[in-house]
Design a protein around this motif. Structure first.
Motif, PDB file in Angstrom:
ATOM      1  N   UNK A  84       0.813  -1.203   0.000  1.00  0.00           N
ATOM      2  CA  UNK A  84       0.000   0.000   0.000  1.00  0.00           C
ATOM      3  C   UNK A  84       0.851   1.259   0.000  1.00  0.00           C
ATOM      4  N   UNK A  85       1.931   1.237   0.783  1.00  0.00           N
ATOM      5  CA  UNK A  85       2.804   2.413   0.848  1.00  0.00           C
ATOM      6  C   UNK A  85       3.428   2.704  -0.517  1.00  0.00           C
ATOM      7  N   UNK A  86       3.904   1.642  -1.196  1.00  0.00           N
ATOM      8  CA  UNK A  86       4.497   1.832  -2.518  1.00  0.00           C
ATOM      9  C   UNK A  86       3.436   2.283  -3.522  1.00  0.00           C
ATOM     10  N   UNK A  87       2.221   1.763  -3.371  1.00  0.00           N
ATOM     11  CA  UNK A  87       1.151   2.176  -4.261  1.00  0.00           C
ATOM     12  C   UNK A  87       0.835   3.649  -4.134  1.00  0.00           C
ATOM     13  N   UNK A  88       0.829   4.158  -2.915  1.00  0.00           N
ATOM     14  CA  UNK A  88       0.562   5.588  -2.691  1.00  0.00           C
ATOM     15  C   UNK A  88       1.655   6.428  -3.345  1.00  0.00           C
ATOM     16  N   UNK A  89       2.908   5.987  -3.173  1.00  0.00           N
ATOM     17  CA  UNK A  89       4.024   6.728  -3.766  1.00  0.00           C
ATOM     18  C   UNK A  89       3.932   6.743  -5.290  1.00  0.00           C
ATOM     19  N   UNK A  90       3.572   5.606  -5.895  1.00  0.00           N
ATOM     20  CA  UNK A  90       3.462   5.547  -7.355  1.00  0.00           C
ATOM     21  C   UNK A  90       2.279   6.374  -7.860  1.00  0.00           C
ATOM     22  N   UNK A  91       1.213   6.392  -7.067  1.00  0.00           N
ATOM     23  CA  UNK A  91       0.072   7.228  -7.448  1.00  0.00           C
ATOM     24  C   UNK A  91       0.489   8.694  -7.543  1.00  0.00           C
ATOM     25  N   UNK A  92       1.227   9.143  -6.543  1.00  0.00           N
ATOM     26  CA  UNK A  92       1.649  10.547  -6.507  1.00  0.00           C
ATOM     27  C   UNK A  92       2.665  10.852  -7.606  1.00  0.00           C
ATOM     28  N   UNK A  93       3.564   9.886  -7.869  1.00  0.00           N
ATOM     29  CA  UNK A  93       4.645  10.152  -8.822  1.00  0.00           C
ATOM     30  C   UNK A  93       4.222   9.939 -10.272  1.00  0.00           C
ATOM     31  N   UNK A  94       3.430   8.887 -10.542  1.00  0.00           N
ATOM     32  CA  UNK A  94       3.156   8.480 -11.923  1.00  0.00           C
ATOM     33  C   UNK A  94       1.766   8.846 -12.436  1.00  0.00           C
ATOM     34  N   UNK A  95       0.870   9.275 -11.535  1.00  0.00           N
ATOM     35  CA  UNK A  95      -0.467   9.724 -11.936  1.00  0.00           C
ATOM     36  C   UNK A  95      -1.183   8.707 -12.831  1.00  0.00           C
ATOM     37  N   UNK A 113      -5.689   7.111   1.877  1.00  0.00           N
ATOM     38  CA  UNK A 113      -4.569   8.020   1.601  1.00  0.00           C
ATOM     39  C   UNK A 113      -4.521   8.404   0.122  1.00  0.00           C
ATOM     40  N   UNK A 114      -4.865   7.440  -0.740  1.00  0.00           N
ATOM     41  CA  UNK A 114      -4.889   7.742  -2.171  1.00  0.00           C
ATOM     42  C   UNK A 114      -5.969   8.767  -2.493  1.00  0.00           C
ATOM     43  N   UNK A 115      -7.160   8.600  -1.889  1.00  0.00           N
ATOM     44  CA  UNK A 115      -8.240   9.543  -2.163  1.00  0.00           C
ATOM     45  C   UNK A 115      -7.923  10.922  -1.601  1.00  0.00           C
ATOM     46  N   UNK A 116      -7.152  10.962  -0.504  1.00  0.00           N
ATOM     47  CA  UNK A 116      -6.733  12.259   0.036  1.00  0.00           C
ATOM     48  C   UNK A 116      -5.720  12.927  -0.888  1.00  0.00           C
ATOM     49  N   UNK A 117      -4.831  12.116  -1.474  1.00  0.00           N
ATOM     50  CA  UNK A 117      -3.811  12.669  -2.361  1.00  0.00           C
ATOM     51  C   UNK A 117      -4.379  13.032  -3.725  1.00  0.00           C
ATOM     52  N   UNK A 118      -5.308  12.191  -4.233  1.00  0.00           N
ATOM     53  CA  UNK A 118      -5.891  12.430  -5.555  1.00  0.00           C
ATOM     54  C   UNK A 118      -7.308  11.864  -5.565  1.00  0.00           C
ATOM     55  N   UNK A 119      -8.311  12.699  -5.247  1.00  0.00           N
ATOM     56  CA  UNK A 119      -9.687  12.194  -5.144  1.00  0.00           C
ATOM     57  C   UNK A 119     -10.302  11.782  -6.471  1.00  0.00           C
ATOM     58  N   UNK A 120      -9.651  12.104  -7.599  1.00  0.00           N
ATOM     59  CA  UNK A 120     -10.266  11.865  -8.903  1.00  0.00           C
ATOM     60  C   UNK A 120      -9.858  10.551  -9.560  1.00  0.00           C
TER      61      UNK A 120
END
Length: 480
Positions: A34-45, A66-73
């Protein structure tokens, strides 16, 4: 080219999923936690995230938050092999686009990804997708059939809103459980959840019960009393059996929904209220409207969102899970271990049509547990319990019994008298206790377990009501 991020701690699943995605013409990305997934979400969109629930480190639900907080869309599809009700509702409630059980059907998963990509494109065009809500405890809805998974998705999506909800379904399908799930996963969960059964309260008392009254509003109104709606201020009111609500009170409920105001009986002005209304019925409201028994304008106000609970006969694949759940529940209440059900016993349970739905299944399993002597529940136990619950010739049907109870309550209230409530409830208690003693052959310990009482409490109530083991009280002895 659309980018799909797969988050799973199983390397074989990640690799095979990545190959599948590439074959479909998408660009795959993978993450092992999950932690790596959050990082990839933020970095790779990525355009879509597909993520497991059970992983090393943080759970998929926490990663989803955490993903929805970083990128709700960005749509997130949750995968789970555990399929629990609370996981299903919580995932959708926290903003998941959808969830799917492992092992999943590949065409179904690809269809979900395609739908999520459409939502992602709309979101990037400026439309928001989903909403966050506070965490809440699990509820007791059970079953992972396709129809129930759709119900969980509906509950998860509407819980965080303040929309009025109409829950429909046959008696015994779990309408109150659905209402409690909506409350449990709503921002109002820390506030009251008030249940009002519109058919159990006589018409002459229902208005006061709902809206309250002022001192002197009617004979016996010795002081001001807040109704259930005021008592639920800031919370949720569940109006059960709303299809039986009298027309005169329907008009006042309509005003509440339209203007967020009520007026106590005998009151001199409106009182603003903040409550969410969830209503339920097993009635055909369209027919009731046609017959002039239900207001059409109220119907449309109530069903801002409509949730239909399926009867058990339409989701028989849930019976094994329901049987396990109810046996464990009833065994815990009796302080014993669940004996389980034999394969033939499950076949007998599945063969029955369950006109009383989940409630009937629970009652039948409770009865089989009492007489099982610790042995697994077999087909003979099931058939005997079902046969004993079947209406005998000349016995009251549920509808007839309900009408008889309403007539008796209305007559008792009209007659009045000292200690009226205690008198009425004692007479009904005598019926229930005598029936439990009859079913258990006079065994006081078994009767106490069946009723959820301690043996001393049962004996005290028997003494108070003048019951003996041989007592045989029928409903006709109590009701006119």
């Amino acid at each position: 080219m659309a980018v799909i991020l797969v988050v799973d701690d199983d390397p074989r699943l990640r690799d095979s999923f990545a190959k599948l995605i590439a074959l479909e013409g998408y660009t795959p990305l993978t993450a092992a936690s999950g932690e790596e997934g959050i990082a990839r979400l933020k970095a790779d969109k990525p355009d879509v995230v597909v993520m497991d629930v059970r992983m090393q480190g943080i759970s998929g639900i926490e990663a989803l938050e955490r993903m929805k907080a970083a990128d709700p869309h960005t749509p997130v599809i949750i995968m789970t092999a555990y399929g629990a009700t609370d996981t299903a509702i919580e995932a959708v409630n926290k903003g998941a686009f959808d969830y799917i059980l492992k092992p999943f059907d590949i065409p179904e998963m690809l269809g979900l990804i395609s739908q999520a990509l459409d939502a992602s494109r709309q979101a990037k065009a400026g439309q928001e997708n989903g909403a966050e809500a506070a965490q809440a405890p699990p509820v007791s809805l059970v079953g992972q059939s396709r129809v129930m998974r759709e119900v969980y998705k509906q509950l998860g999506r509407v819980a965080a809103t303040d929309a009025t909800v109409l829950v429909q379904g046959e008696s015994g399908t779990g309408k109150e459980l659905a209402a409690r799930a909506l409350w449990s996963y709503s921002p109002r969960k820390g506030r009251p959840f008030v249940v009002v059964n519109c058919v159990a309260i006589p018409e002459t008392l229902l208005e006061s019960e709902l809206f309250g009254h002022e001192k002197g509003a009617f004979t016996g109104a010795a002081q001001r009393r807040a109704g259930k709606i005021e008592q639920a201020m800031g919370g949720t009111v569940f109006l059960d059996e709303i299809g039986d609500m009298p027309l005169s009170i329907q008009a006042k409920l309509l005003r509440l929904l339209q203007e967020k105001q009520i007026e106590r009986l005998g009151g001199k002005g409106p009182i603003p209220v903040d409550v969410r209304i969830i209503a339920a019925t097993n009635r055909d409201l369209d027919a009731a409207i046609a017959e002039g028994r239900f207001r059409e304008d109220l119907y449309y106000r109530l069903q801002v969102v409509r949730i239909l609970l399926p009867p058990l006969r339409e989701r028989k694949e849930d019976i094994p899970q329901l049987a396990e759940h109810f046996l464990a529940q009833h065994a815990a209440g009796a302080g014993t271990a669940s004996p389980g059900v034999t394969p033939d016993g499950l076949a007998a349970l599945t063969a029955h049509d369950w006109p009383g739905n989940v409630r009937e299944l629970s009652n039948v399993l409770h009865k089989t547990l009492i007489f099982s002597r610790g042995l697994p529940i077999g087909p003979e136990d099931v058939r005997a319990a079902i046969a004993e619950r079947s209406p005998e010739a000349g016995a009251e049907s549920p509808a007839d019994l309900e009408e008889a109870l309403k007539r008796y309550a209305a007559q008792a209230v009209a007659a009045g008298g000292p200690d009226l409530f205690a008198h009425v409830t004692d007479r009904f208690a005598a019926v229930v206790l005598a029936e439990a003693l009859r079913v258990t052959g006079g065994n006081r310990s078994q009767a106490a377990r069946l009723l959820g009482l301690s043996r001393p409490t049962l004996l005290a109530k028997m003494e108070k009501l003048g019951l003996v083991v041989e007592a045989s009280v029928r409903i006709g002895d109590v009701l006119p």
